[in-house]
Design a protein around this motif. Structure first.
Motif, PDB file in Angstrom:
ATOM      1  N   ALA B 310       0.812  -1.219   0.000  1.00 40.67           N
ATOM      2  CA  ALA B 310       0.000   0.000   0.000  1.00 40.67           C
ATOM      3  C   ALA B 310       0.846   1.270   0.000  1.00 40.67           C
ATOM      4  O   ALA B 310       0.309   2.362  -0.118  1.00 40.67           O
ATOM      5  CB  ALA B 310      -0.936  -0.006   1.202  1.00 40.67           C
ATOM      6  N   GLY B 311       2.170   1.144   0.142  1.00 46.29           N
ATOM      7  CA  GLY B 311       3.010   2.332  -0.001  1.00 46.29           C
ATOM      8  C   GLY B 311       3.877   2.702   1.182  1.00 46.29           C
ATOM      9  O   GLY B 311       4.614   3.669   1.120  1.00 46.29           O
ATOM     10  N   ALA B 441       0.973   7.014 -15.335  1.00 48.71           N
ATOM     11  CA  ALA B 441      -0.049   5.989 -15.498  1.00 48.71           C
ATOM     12  C   ALA B 441      -1.132   6.465 -16.467  1.00 48.71           C
ATOM     13  O   ALA B 441      -1.605   5.705 -17.317  1.00 48.71           O
ATOM     14  CB  ALA B 441      -0.670   5.657 -14.140  1.00 48.71           C
ATOM     15  N   ARG B 442      -1.478   7.724 -16.363  1.00 47.68           N
ATOM     16  CA  ARG B 442      -2.508   8.281 -17.237  1.00 47.68           C
ATOM     17  C   ARG B 442      -2.062   8.192 -18.695  1.00 47.68           C
ATOM     18  O   ARG B 442      -2.833   7.823 -19.580  1.00 47.68           O
ATOM     19  CB  ARG B 442      -2.759   9.739 -16.853  1.00 47.68           C
ATOM     20  N   GLU B 446      -4.040   2.380 -19.378  1.00 48.47           N
ATOM     21  CA  GLU B 446      -4.418   0.956 -19.302  1.00 48.47           C
ATOM     22  C   GLU B 446      -5.577   0.747 -18.327  1.00 48.47           C
ATOM     23  O   GLU B 446      -5.511   1.211 -17.185  1.00 48.47           O
ATOM     24  CB  GLU B 446      -3.203   0.136 -18.837  1.00 48.47           C
ATOM     25  N   PRO B 463       2.652   0.749  -9.056  1.00 48.89           N
ATOM     26  CA  PRO B 463       1.703   1.788  -8.628  1.00 48.89           C
ATOM     27  C   PRO B 463       1.380   1.629  -7.149  1.00 48.89           C
ATOM     28  O   PRO B 463       1.378   0.523  -6.629  1.00 48.89           O
ATOM     29  CB  PRO B 463       0.474   1.482  -9.472  1.00 48.89           C
ATOM     30  N   LEU B 464       1.122   2.724  -6.488  1.00 44.54           N
ATOM     31  CA  LEU B 464       0.617   2.622  -5.125  1.00 44.54           C
ATOM     32  C   LEU B 464      -0.903   2.732  -5.179  1.00 44.54           C
ATOM     33  O   LEU B 464      -1.440   3.558  -5.917  1.00 44.54           O
ATOM     34  CB  LEU B 464       1.203   3.726  -4.247  1.00 44.54           C
ATOM     35  N   PRO B 465      -1.595   1.865  -4.436  1.00 47.21           N
ATOM     36  CA  PRO B 465      -3.061   1.925  -4.442  1.00 47.21           C
ATOM     37  C   PRO B 465      -3.535   3.350  -4.187  1.00 47.21           C
ATOM     38  O   PRO B 465      -2.960   4.066  -3.372  1.00 47.21           O
ATOM     39  CB  PRO B 465      -3.443   0.989  -3.302  1.00 47.21           C
ATOM     40  N   GLY B 466      -4.578   3.730  -4.908  1.00 53.50           N
ATOM     41  CA  GLY B 466      -5.068   5.094  -4.797  1.00 53.50           C
ATOM     42  C   GLY B 466      -4.769   5.888  -6.057  1.00 53.50           C
ATOM     43  O   GLY B 466      -5.455   6.857  -6.360  1.00 53.50           O
ATOM     44  N   ASN B 467      -3.764   5.474  -6.798  1.00 53.70           N
ATOM     45  CA  ASN B 467      -3.459   6.123  -8.070  1.00 53.70           C
ATOM     46  C   ASN B 467      -4.631   5.851  -9.018  1.00 53.70           C
ATOM     47  O   ASN B 467      -4.923   4.706  -9.339  1.00 53.70           O
ATOM     48  CB  ASN B 467      -2.155   5.534  -8.628  1.00 53.70           C
ATOM     49  N   PRO B 468      -5.342   6.925  -9.475  1.00 48.42           N
ATOM     50  CA  PRO B 468      -6.583   6.691 -10.222  1.00 48.42           C
ATOM     51  C   PRO B 468      -6.374   6.024 -11.570  1.00 48.42           C
ATOM     52  O   PRO B 468      -7.312   5.478 -12.138  1.00 48.42           O
ATOM     53  CB  PRO B 468      -7.162   8.095 -10.419  1.00 48.42           C
ATOM     54  N   TYR B 469      -5.178   6.071 -12.089  1.00 45.79           N
ATOM     55  CA  TYR B 469      -4.960   5.569 -13.448  1.00 45.79           C
ATOM     56  C   TYR B 469      -4.169   4.273 -13.494  1.00 45.79           C
ATOM     57  O   TYR B 469      -3.699   3.887 -14.554  1.00 45.79           O
ATOM     58  CB  TYR B 469      -4.238   6.649 -14.273  1.00 45.79           C
ATOM     59  N   ALA B 470      -3.955   3.655 -12.369  1.00 43.09           N
ATOM     60  CA  ALA B 470      -3.088   2.471 -12.374  1.00 43.09           C
ATOM     61  C   ALA B 470      -3.693   1.318 -11.574  1.00 43.09           C
ATOM     62  O   ALA B 470      -2.971   0.573 -10.893  1.00 43.09           O
ATOM     63  CB  ALA B 470      -1.714   2.842 -11.832  1.00 43.09           C
ATOM     64  N   VAL B 471      -5.010   1.150 -11.664  1.00 38.15           N
ATOM     65  CA  VAL B 471      -5.663   0.076 -10.907  1.00 38.15           C
ATOM     66  C   VAL B 471      -5.048  -1.261 -11.330  1.00 38.15           C
ATOM     67  O   VAL B 471      -5.021  -1.596 -12.519  1.00 38.15           O
ATOM     68  CB  VAL B 471      -7.192   0.074 -11.137  1.00 38.15           C
ATOM     69  N   ALA B 472      -4.494  -1.973 -10.360  1.00 38.21           N
ATOM     70  CA  ALA B 472      -3.683  -3.141 -10.700  1.00 38.21           C
ATOM     71  C   ALA B 472      -3.867  -4.258  -9.699  1.00 38.21           C
ATOM     72  O   ALA B 472      -4.282  -4.039  -8.561  1.00 38.21           O
ATOM     73  CB  ALA B 472      -2.208  -2.742 -10.731  1.00 38.21           C
TER      74      ALA B 472
END
Lengths: 288, 632
Positions: B310-311, B441-442, B446, B463-472
């Motif tokens: 989570a970061g 990420a934007r 993806e 990516p760290l969770p919470g990044n709106p453009y990198a749901v992984a």
């Protein structure tokens, strides 16, 4: 579908191709969870789903969110750690009865008493199904499986009573074929600030010929309102041999773990670059 | 007489005292005949300078042995000496023999020494257990009935009724202070040095306690003057270097991790690692971090993995039995490529073995722990100083390479203190590796972010969770680039090869320390074995042996090419605290050194004596020569 943050739709939550057996109870749980999140206007990037291993633990695969498909029985500690790392995100744990109450039993008990703000959905089918149908901690007494050929000699774990007695601040039980009610329960569980257990009776159509949809439809007793005391809630669960449906107990007063810490967590704020020399010199004083 | 540098925390009285009386007056008093009818027939002043001091106190646990040793150690540290310590104790709270060694030297060392100048004993076990360590002319101070000073075979035995005297002075607990006073008297240490600590230590207990402890110290000095004047020597004051610290390996690891931005530690209490968690528990909340003592060892590591995912900057600490329980999750960190630092402060095994004893028996486990193939980093500091830097670097490496980093220590290094140079904040820079920003990420656009993107260096942007453009999706199952389960041959091979590429060419700043690298024989060791090995090598060289040393700090990935140049074709002797020679086994696995390598091992739970290494190394060197002659 969008990757940008906007009002989320069910499509945003669509994950990988599903491989559950046709008719599996888990479909209803996944649908209810996705609906609950959409209804609460929570976007996939604001959610961390964590699971262990097993059929039910495939949820992070089958829905789009920040997911962590971890180890058998270890979803709860991974999830609580994730909450410590990302305090503003919704952390939802999905797993099965074997994963959560068997191998993960110790973590379950401590997660309940710790009251970290995590939603724990146990998809309870009374069996280990992904390993082809062995007895689980919630299998009924006398249950015949591949590992209890002469009938199960161990009484099933009453996870609801355990959770209530151990200080659980939100304890509920859902039924996977009643998606509407389950959605409502999950919405409240996600909104609850503290550890929320939602045990979902979720039939395994392949291996469990006892705990079937029909069996539950016939026996389940609905709870309209949470009980005011732990004792009443437990008495009700016992009286109905766990065949209850609804939110059993809610304690909104006990602070969740992070509130109880009494300070604001900033575990993700880490400055790159050189060490803070002034701080180093200050702390060195202890060793001079 | 050089003027001591002004420094904070140093007792001012002591500075004045030292500058006014460079040589302490009472040493020049004529010796007072010993009591009990025994006349001191030696005559004249026997005062001599001690180059260094080795002191040990023994007694039953719960008698304040540790605090007695600690007061003397800190006093000598602030008197300008390099101090190294070693505590031995048993796995119980009260009772059982415990001892605390203090060595003060004018030059830096990593070793608490083989021998004892002054031995203080509060129980019957101290003398028989430590008798072999006494130097010729040593003084043994024992608790007993009446006052009696006798010359024994090679040492002076002084019996004092310490408890009774302390009770007379109004504080039976102050018997340790009397013993310290006798020690101070024997080495002509300004007594103000002790006063300072008494004031510091008993500040909260009030003036009476401070006064009674000071009286006890004074009484000790008097006893030394009255009964042991013929044994008094001078430990000369030394220049005080303000750039020195005095701390343990455990403290250094905690401190280094803290300075490198650690924000989360989850662990389960275990000897000898708990001190790391305890130190950080007081510090991390101040910067919004947290220490969690969780339900078990498995939770210890899985909480850390979750927080790291989570970061957070996360670490877990344990010792052998706990590391065994963490093994499954170590593989999780490897497969899911989640950064995590696992500290193992080794104790003696197997199983629960000897919980409070020293060993280096976990190397095989750490180098191989967990099922399947995955990249791992194993670092082993060989001094308190390096424990700080490697703890900091371990956190960087975990995040840069997105895998598990073992930081290995041992009880000897972890629980004992050494004088250490102050830390250089420029030596380790905080780096977090490839964390994906929102913009990056934007731009990729993806829907399922490729968490496990195939890259040339084997490291995928995280990516760290919470990044709106990198749901992984992060997964313990084998997966394709977007993290979803995939067991096709293509996906499996691509991911396995990507992961295994990560550590190619990884070199930490000091993968090893080498001294006299061209010597015919190299003594190779890790961790706290460094101290005795260094001194053994120096002693061997003095006797004309061509011996060098190598202390390995990066065990995995092993810096094979550099080691090949240094070790192949040379006589290699590993010196290690385990039965099977695990370090030697690891080196032999990677380097063709089978014919010219051997090991000196010790597995009794006690630290090495340099003497023993010298003796055994000579035998091994003789064996090697014989073998070579036979071969020729």
């Amino acid at each position: 579908m969008s990757i940008a943050p906007s009002a989320p739709t069910l499509k945003d939550y669509r994950g990988d191709v599903n491989t559950w057996c046709p008719g599996c109870g888990h479909f209803g749980v996944l649908a209810a969870l996705q609906r609950a999140l959409v209804n609460l206007k929570i976007s996939p990037h604001e959610v961390i789903t964590v699971s262990g291993i097993g059929c039910s633990s495939k949820v992070p695969e089958y829905m789009r969110s920040y997911g962590f498909h971890s180890l058998h029985g270890r979803a709860l500690p991974v999830a609580q750690g994730a909450k410590m790392g990302a305090k503003d995100l919704h952390v939802i744990v999905t797993g099965g009865d074997g994963d959560g109450y068997g191998i993960g039993g110790n973590h379950f008990l401590h997660a309940v008493r710790r009251n970290m703000d995590v939603t724990y959905i146990v998809m309870d089918n009374g069996l280990y199904s992904l390993t082809k149908g062995q007895t689980s901690p919630t299998s009924p007494l006398g249950f015949v499986t591949r590992t209890t050929v002469y009938g199960n000699k161990e009484r099933p774990l009453d996870a609801l009573s355990v959770a209530i007695a151990a200080g659980g601040t939100f304890v509920a039980q859902g039924f996977s074929s009643d998606v509407k009610r389950l959605t409502e329960i999950l919405e409240r569980a996600i909104q609850h600030r503290g550890f929320a257990l939602v045990n979902v009776l979720s039939p395994c159509v392949t291996y469990n010929k006892v705990l079937t949809y029909d069996y539950y439809k016939e026996h389940l007793v609905t709870v309209e309102e949470p009980f005011p005391t732990r004792e009443e809630a437990i008495r009700f669960v016992k009286e109905h041999r766990g065949l209850v449906h609804g939110i059993l107990f809610v304690d909104p007063e006990t602070p969740d773990y992070q509130t109880a810490l009494g300070y604001e967590l900033r575990t993700r704020e880490i400055d790159e670059g050189p060490m803070d020399e002034a701080l180093l010199r200050e702390l060195e004083e202890e060793f001079r | 007489m050089p003027q001591p540098a002004e420094r904070k925390n140093f007792p001012k009285e002591m500075l004045q005292y030292r500058s006014r009386f460079p040589i302490l007056s009472h040493i020049h008093k004529p010796p007072v005949p010993a009591r009990g009818g025994r006349k001191n027939t030696r005559g004249g002043v026997k005062s001599m300078e001690l180059a260094a001091l080795e002191w040990k106190v023994g007694g039953q646990q719960g008698e304040g042995i540790d605090s007695t040793g600690e007061v003397l150690a800190r006093t000598l540290f602030r008197y300008g000496y390099y101090v190294t310590t070693y505590r031995q104790f048993e796995s119980r709270i009260k009772g059982g023999h415990t001892d605390f060694k203090v060595r003060a030297t004018p030059a830096p060392t990593h070793f608490h020494g083989d021998k004892v100048d002054i031995l203080v004993g509060f129980d019957d076990e101290t003398l028989p257990v430590h008798r072999p360590e006494l130097k010729p002319g040593a003084v043994v101070i024992l608790e007993g009935d009446g006052i009696k000073v006798t010359e024994e075979d090679g040492y002076t035995l002084a019996v004092f009724p310490l408890k009774a005297i302390a009770t007379e002075l109004g504080n039976p607990l102050a018997k340790n202070m009397i013993a310290l006073g006798i020690t101070g008297g024997l080495i002509s240490l300004p007594r103000e040095a002790f006063y300072h600590f008494i004031e510091e230590q008993f500040k909260r207990k009030g003036a009476d306690v401070i006064a009674s402890n000071k009286r006890a110290v004074d009484r000790g000095y008097e006893l030394a003057q009255e009964h042991l004047a013929h044994k008094v020597k001078t430990l000369p004051p030394r220049d005080i270097d303000p750039n020195r610290l005095y701390l343990s390996g455990n403290e250094a690891i905690a401190f280094g991790a803290y300075m490198a931005g650690l924000t989360f530690l989850s662990a389960y209490p275990i000897t000898p690692a708990s001190e790391i968690m305890e130190w950080l528990a007081a510090k991390l909340p101040k910067r919004g971090g947290a220490v969690m003592q969780v339900e078990d060892e498995i939770a210890g590591i899985t909480f850390a993995i979750g927080a790291s995912f989570a970061g957070a900057r996360a670490m877990t600490t344990s010792s052998g039995p706990g590391i065994a329980l963490k093994t499954e999750a170590i593989a999780l960190a490897g497969e899911s490529e989640t950064p995590v630092v696992v500290v193992d402060v080794q104790r003696a095994g197997p199983s629960t073995g000897m919980p409070t004893r020293h060993e280096q028996g976990d190397l095989n486990h750490l180098l191989h722990a967990a099922h399947g193939d995955f990249p791992r980093i194993v670092l082993y500091p060989s001094s308190v100083e390096d424990a700080f830097y490697l703890a900091a670097e371990a956190l960087n490496l975990a995040e840069i390479y997105q895998t598990v980093v073992f930081l290995v220590s041992d009880l000897g290094l972890g629980m004992n203190k050494q004088t250490t140079p102050r830390f250089d904040p420029r030596r380790v820079e905080i780096r977090r590796g490839k964390i994906v920003s929102e913009e990056e990420a934007r731009a990729l656009g993806e829907f399922f972010f490729k968490r496990y993107r195939i890259t040339e260096d084997g490291i995928s942007p995280r990516p760290l969770p919470g990044n709106p453009y990198a749901v992984a999706l992060t997964s313990s199952n084998e997966h394709r680039e977007d993290g979803h389960i995939d067991e096709t041959i293509e996906a499996r091979n691509a991911q396995m090869e990507k992961r295994m590429r990560k550590l190619r060419g990884l070199r930490i700043r000091n993968p090893f320390y080498v001294d006299h690298p061209d010597a015919a024989t190299l003594l190779v060791a890790v961790g706290s074995a460094r101290g005795p090995v260094e001194e053994a090598a120096a002693a061997l060289r003095e006797e004309g042996y061509d011996v060098g040393t190598l202390f390995l700090q990066q065990l995995a990935p092993l810096p094979v090419e550099e080691l090949r140049t240094l070790l192949v074709g040379r006589h290699v002797i590993t010196v290690e605290h385990n039965y099977t020679g695990q370090l030697l086994g690891w080196l032999r696995r990677h380097l063709p050194i089978h014919e010219h390598s051997t090991t000196i091992t010790q597995y009794d739970g006690r630290p090495f004596f340099a003497e023993r290494i010298v003796r055994e190394a000579k035998e091994r060197i003789a064996d090697e020569h014989r073998a070579e002659r036979a071969h020729a």
